[in-house]
Structure formats: structure tokens, C-alpha cells
Design an enzyme around this catalytic site. Structure first.
Site, PDB file in Angstrom:
ATOM      1  N   HIS A 185       6.509  34.138  25.826  1.00  0.00           N
ATOM      2  CA  HIS A 185       5.475  34.823  26.603  1.00  0.00           C
ATOM      3  C   HIS A 185       5.513  36.313  26.251  1.00  0.00           C
ATOM      4  CE1 HIS A 185       2.730  35.506  29.920  1.00  0.00           C
ATOM      5  NE2 HIS A 185       3.454  36.561  30.228  1.00  0.00           N
TER       6      HIS A 185
ATOM      7  N   MET B 231      -1.946  26.481  25.856  1.00  0.00           N
ATOM      8  CA  MET B 231      -2.615  27.048  27.022  1.00  0.00           C
ATOM      9  C   MET B 231      -2.825  26.044  28.152  1.00  0.00           C
ATOM     10  SD  MET B 231      -2.737  30.089  26.008  1.00  0.00           S
ATOM     11  CE  MET B 231      -3.813  30.937  27.149  1.00  0.00           C
ATOM     12  N   ARG B 232      -1.885  25.114  28.335  1.00  0.00           N
ATOM     13  CA  ARG B 232      -2.025  24.141  29.420  1.00  0.00           C
ATOM     14  C   ARG B 232      -0.729  24.065  30.205  1.00  0.00           C
ATOM     15  NH1 ARG B 232      -6.620  21.982  28.302  1.00  0.00           N
ATOM     16  NH2 ARG B 232      -6.516  20.798  30.201  1.00  0.00           N
ATOM     17  N   LEU B 233      -0.871  23.935  31.527  1.00  0.00           N
ATOM     18  CA  LEU B 233       0.312  23.694  32.356  1.00  0.00           C
ATOM     19  C   LEU B 233       0.785  22.271  32.133  1.00  0.00           C
ATOM     20  CD1 LEU B 233      -0.438  25.313  35.833  1.00  0.00           C
ATOM     21  CD2 LEU B 233       1.380  25.930  34.229  1.00  0.00           C
TER      22      LEU B 233
ATOM     23  N   GLY C 102      -1.792  30.276  16.035  1.00  0.00           N
ATOM     24  CA  GLY C 102      -0.629  29.658  15.403  1.00  0.00           C
ATOM     25  C   GLY C 102       0.220  30.591  14.568  1.00  0.00           C
TER      26      GLY C 102
HETATM   27  C1  GRF Z   1       1.771  34.623  21.711  1.00  0.00           C
HETATM   28  O1  GRF Z   1       1.563  35.965  22.006  1.00  0.00           O
HETATM   29  C2  GRF Z   1       2.660  34.002  22.745  1.00  0.00           C
HETATM   30  O2  GRF Z   1       3.532  34.912  23.321  1.00  0.00           O
HETATM   31  C3  GRF Z   1       1.691  33.510  23.782  1.00  0.00           C
HETATM   32  O3  GRF Z   1       0.575  33.095  23.066  1.00  0.00           O
HETATM   33  C4  GRF Z   1       0.495  33.817  21.848  1.00  0.00           C
HETATM   34  C5  GRF Z   1       0.328  32.806  20.755  1.00  0.00           C
HETATM   35  O4  GRF Z   1      -0.046  33.389  19.555  1.00  0.00           O
HETATM   36  N1  GRF Z   1       2.292  32.476  24.581  1.00  0.00           N
HETATM   37  P1  GRF Z   1      -0.094  32.516  18.250  1.00  0.00           P
HETATM   38  O5  GRF Z   1      -1.046  31.334  18.493  1.00  0.00           O
HETATM   39  O6  GRF Z   1       1.291  32.035  17.938  1.00  0.00           O
HETATM   40  O7  GRF Z   1      -0.639  33.399  17.164  1.00  0.00           O
END
Ligand code: GRF
Length: 206
Positions: free
Chosen positions: A112, A93-95, A15
């Protein structure tokens, strides 16, 4: 600044982007307010960050549902109730299924840690390092039904140095993300984004 522009952040992990958006919002550096955190991992550190800040959470266990569409329908109801303008994925982390993708077409973004379309999916920073690229970076894109395939809204380039390790490159990319994401959210809040197929234009500030 857009008064009352409401965003929901979806996250599954640390986060740091959630925290950065929250801090920017509260410091007046983001033209939007975070009204909800959606998280599929109730034990994730991001949940504690939201609780500390008094941000409402929608927590769910995907295994408790027969289909992805079922929990997404509950999320959609929550988002409607809170009149959310934009969904901001930050390490979610989910589609997503058409339940949310279609309801929020053009109003859902993801960040990303690579220059898409290079290195989609998991471990993007490690993939780039192993490949030996000289530049990588961060991409904010609209969300469609695919894995990191939506139209690109904005990108920041990060140079890869010969001495970079996974940790040092991660640190540089996360710093770039923290500049980029509040900026892009503010563009949406200010009504400056125009989408024409895969081309996304940012209109100049009024
Ligand atoms: C980030 O690197 C983002 O680009 C990717 O997941 C990571 C999330 O990091 N999608 P965080 O949970 O905001 O620290």
C-alpha cells in the site's frame, strides 16, 4: 534460496509491481517464482505483461458471479492446484472474503502506498500530499478482511518535499515499493517471517 517457493500475484491495473517481481525472479533477485496472475480486469495492462512473459493467468469478470465468495472459490481451487505458497496482492482493487483470507491467513500480503495506518484506501498518495505530511512511504502488510488493516510486515519512509507534485511523489513511492516488495517476498520464501498477533518479526538471515 528457497527452492520452488511459488507465489500468485493478484493485480487489477498497470502491473509495475508485477513486472518488477517477475524481473527480479528471473534475474535471481527473488527467492520465489510467479506461477499465476489473478486479475479481475481482463483488459488491464498487467494481463499483457503476464502473457508476454508466459505466466499463467486466471482472469474473471466479477459481474458474472452472484457473490464474491463464488469467484474466490474458483480462485482457491486454482491456487491449490498450483500449490501456491504465498498470495501477493499488487494493486488488486477488490476486498477479499473469508474464502481466501482464512485459507491463506499469514500467507497473503499487500503493498500500500502510504505508511499505514495513515491514509488507507484509494488515492493514498494524494491523501498524504493534501494532508501536508512531511513523510509518507510504502507498507507491506498481511491481509485480513478489512481495507489495509492487516499486521504490518515492513515499511519504507519517503520524504515529502515542498516542491513535490502528485506525479513526483508517486514516482518516489513506486521506486520505494519496487525495492521493498521483492525483499519482503524473499523473507517469506526463506521462512524468516514470524507472526505473533499484530507483531510481525523478520528473523535474521541464516
Ligand atoms: C501500487 O502503488 C500499490 O501500492 C497499490 O496499487 C499500486 C499498483 O501499481 N496497492 P501497479 O499496478 O503495480 O503499477
Amino acid at each position: 534460496m528457497a527452492q520452488g517457493y511459488r507465489i500468485a500475484v493478484f493485480a487489477s491495473g498497470q502491473g509495475s509491481n508485477f513486472q518488477n517481481l517477475l524481473d527480479a525472479s528471473r534475474a535471481g533477485g527473488l527467492a520465489a517464482e510467479i506461477v499465476l496472475l489473478v486479475c479481475d480486469k481482463p483488459q488491464a495492462p498487467v494481463v499483457e505483461r503476464a502473457r508476454q512473459a508466459g505466466v499463467e493467468c486466471f482472469l474473471f469478470d466479477p459481474k458474472a458471479y452472484a457473490r464474491r465468495e463464488d469467484y474466490e472459490a474458483e480462485i482457491a481451487e486454482k491456487l491449490n492446484g498450483l500449490q501456491v505458497d504465498l498470495i501477493v496482492l499488487a494493486g488488486y482493487m477488490r476486498l477479499l472474503t473469508p474464502v481466501l483470507v482464512e485459507a491463506y491467513a499469514g500467507r497473503m500480503i499487500n503493498i500500500h502506498p502510504s505508511l499505514l495506518p495513515a491514509f488507507p484506501g484509494k488515492n493514498a498518495i494524494g491523501q498524504a500530499l493534501d494532508y501536508g505530511v512531511k513523510v509518507t512511504g510504502a507498507t507491506v502488510h498481511l491481509v485480513d478482511g478489512g481495507m489495509d488493516t492487516g499486521a504490518v510486515v515492513a515499511q519504507t519512509v519517503v520524504k515529502v518535499k515542498a516542491e513535490d507534485t502528485l506525479a513526483s511523489l508517486e514516482a518516489k513511492i513506486h521506486a520505494a515499493e519496487q525495492e521493498l516488495y521483492p525483499q519482503v517476498v524473499s523473507w517469506f520464501a526463506e521462512g524468516r517471517i514470524r507472526v505473533e498477533g499484530r507483531k510481525v518479526k523478520v528473523l535474521p538471515a541464516p
